[in-house]
Motif scaffolding. Structure first.
Motif, PDB file in Angstrom:
ATOM      1  N   TYR A  47       0.937  -1.136   0.102  1.00  0.00           N
ATOM      2  CA  TYR A  47      -0.078   0.151   0.498  1.00  0.00           C
ATOM      3  C   TYR A  47       0.774   1.343   0.336  1.00  0.00           C
ATOM      4  CZ  TYR A  47      -5.088  -1.926   0.915  1.00  0.00           C
ATOM      5  OH  TYR A  47      -5.837  -2.528   0.727  1.00  0.00           O
ATOM      6  N   SER A  49       0.534   5.955   0.601  1.00  0.00           N
ATOM      7  CA  SER A  49      -0.233   7.016   0.501  1.00  0.00           C
ATOM      8  C   SER A  49       0.241   8.031   0.341  1.00  0.00           C
ATOM      9  CB  SER A  49      -0.267   7.509   2.253  1.00  0.00           C
ATOM     10  OG  SER A  49      -1.237   8.471   2.594  1.00  0.00           O
ATOM     11  N   GLN A  50      -0.289   9.174  -0.436  1.00  0.00           N
ATOM     12  CA  GLN A  50       0.291   9.958  -0.405  1.00  0.00           C
ATOM     13  C   GLN A  50      -0.030  11.718   0.294  1.00  0.00           C
ATOM     14  OE1 GLN A  50       0.590  11.148  -4.742  1.00  0.00           O
ATOM     15  NE2 GLN A  50      -1.195   8.506  -5.791  1.00  0.00           N
ATOM     16  N   ASP A  54      -5.796   8.999   2.717  1.00  0.00           N
ATOM     17  CA  ASP A  54      -5.548   8.816   1.814  1.00  0.00           C
ATOM     18  C   ASP A  54      -4.922   7.858   1.579  1.00  0.00           C
ATOM     19  OD1 ASP A  54      -7.013   8.642  -1.771  1.00  0.00           O
ATOM     20  OD2 ASP A  54      -5.172   9.676  -1.841  1.00  0.00           O
ATOM     21  N   GLN A  56      -4.293   4.075  -1.294  1.00  0.00           N
ATOM     22  CA  GLN A  56      -4.103   3.216  -2.682  1.00  0.00           C
ATOM     23  C   GLN A  56      -3.460   1.532  -2.954  1.00  0.00           C
ATOM     24  OE1 GLN A  56      -2.898   6.055  -3.041  1.00  0.00           O
ATOM     25  NE2 GLN A  56      -5.403   7.209  -3.569  1.00  0.00           N
ATOM     26  N   LYS A  57      -3.919   1.209  -3.200  1.00  0.00           N
ATOM     27  CA  LYS A  57      -3.390  -0.282  -2.851  1.00  0.00           C
ATOM     28  C   LYS A  57      -2.583  -0.310  -4.223  1.00  0.00           C
ATOM     29  CE  LYS A  57      -7.851  -2.681  -2.768  1.00  0.00           C
ATOM     30  NZ  LYS A  57      -9.127  -3.989  -2.707  1.00  0.00           N
TER      31      LYS A  57
ATOM     32  N   ASN B  98       3.091   6.655  -9.348  1.00  0.00           N
ATOM     33  CA  ASN B  98       3.658   6.922  -7.776  1.00  0.00           C
ATOM     34  C   ASN B  98       3.944   6.053  -7.076  1.00  0.00           C
ATOM     35  OD1 ASN B  98       1.684   9.491  -6.985  1.00  0.00           O
ATOM     36  ND2 ASN B  98       0.359   7.472  -7.930  1.00  0.00           N
TER      37      ASN B  98
END
Lengths: 113, 112
Positions: A47, A49-50, A54, A56-57, B98
């Protein structure tokens, strides 16, 4: 002394139990990441996180959950749904996503029997 | 997605010799290429990185080269010392994404 801390260094659990791994950073970084490392397989993203609240996977999120309630903290829960949880878990942070250097913590070795 | 391959998986060199580790990547959008050193039981530490607008970067005994056309980059360690013994990982990061994509690592042993 700035950096990333992970605790504990070693963790042992029985199969079927959920377990939470801690990751804290005092670098004022926006982005945080969790990786899993297995022998001969490099680092795989679980995982990321930015920003606070919040996340994301990554490539192997199944059986894991995270939260990002504070900028400095990004705990990872390994649930009983994770089929093969024994591994070395690494937390990282960076000033931003993409082409920013990632700083890694010392890791937590989880053993589930 | 991006795929990073790293070779060799193990490398042994005599102290004082040079060591070269090579990585290839698949996504032409990748523009940042860090190299990490990991000692046993510890987290990886960045040792050098290169961006796609540069072909070579050097820091004392360590250098990295990048060939964007061929999509490969290499780590060069000169005058190796026993304390260079560790696992080295390359990574690539697309400017549209990202995350980092890591190679599978090279275990380097420097023989005194």
């Amino acid at each position: 002394d700035g950096g990333i801390t992970q605790s504990p260094k070693y963790l042992f659990r029985k199969e079927g139990q959920n377990v939470t791994l801690s990751c804290e950073q005092n670098l004022n970084h926006d982005a945080m990441y969790w990786y899993r490392q297995d022998p001969g397989q490099g680092l795989r993203l679980i995982y990321y996180s930015q920003i606070v609240n919040d996340f994301q996977k990554g490539d192997i999120a199944e059986g894991y959950s995270v939260s990002r309630e504070k900028k400095e903290s990004f705990p990872l829960t390994v649930t009983s749904a994770q089929k093969n949880p024994t591994a070395f878990y690494l937390c990282a942070s960076s000033a931003g996503a993409g082409d920013y250097e990632q700083y890694f913590g010392p890791g937590t070795r989880l053993t589930v029997t | 997605g991006e795929n990073v391959e790293q070779h060799p998986s193990t490398l042994s060199v005599q102290e004082g010799d040079s060591a070269v580790i090579k990585c290839t990547y698949s996504d032409s959008a990748s523009n940042y290429f860090p190299w990490y050193k990991q000692e046993l039981g510890k987290g990886p530490q960045l040792i050098i990185d290169i961006r796609s607008n540069v072909g070579e970067k050097k820091d004392q005994r360590i250098a990295v080269t990048l060939n964007k056309t061929a999509k490969h980059f290499s780590l060069h360690i000169t005058e190796t010392q026993p304390e260079d013994s560790a696992v080295y990982f390359c990574a690539a990061s697309p400017n549209t994404g990202n995350q980092f994509y890591f190679g599978t690592g090279t275990s380097l042993t420097v023989i005194p």
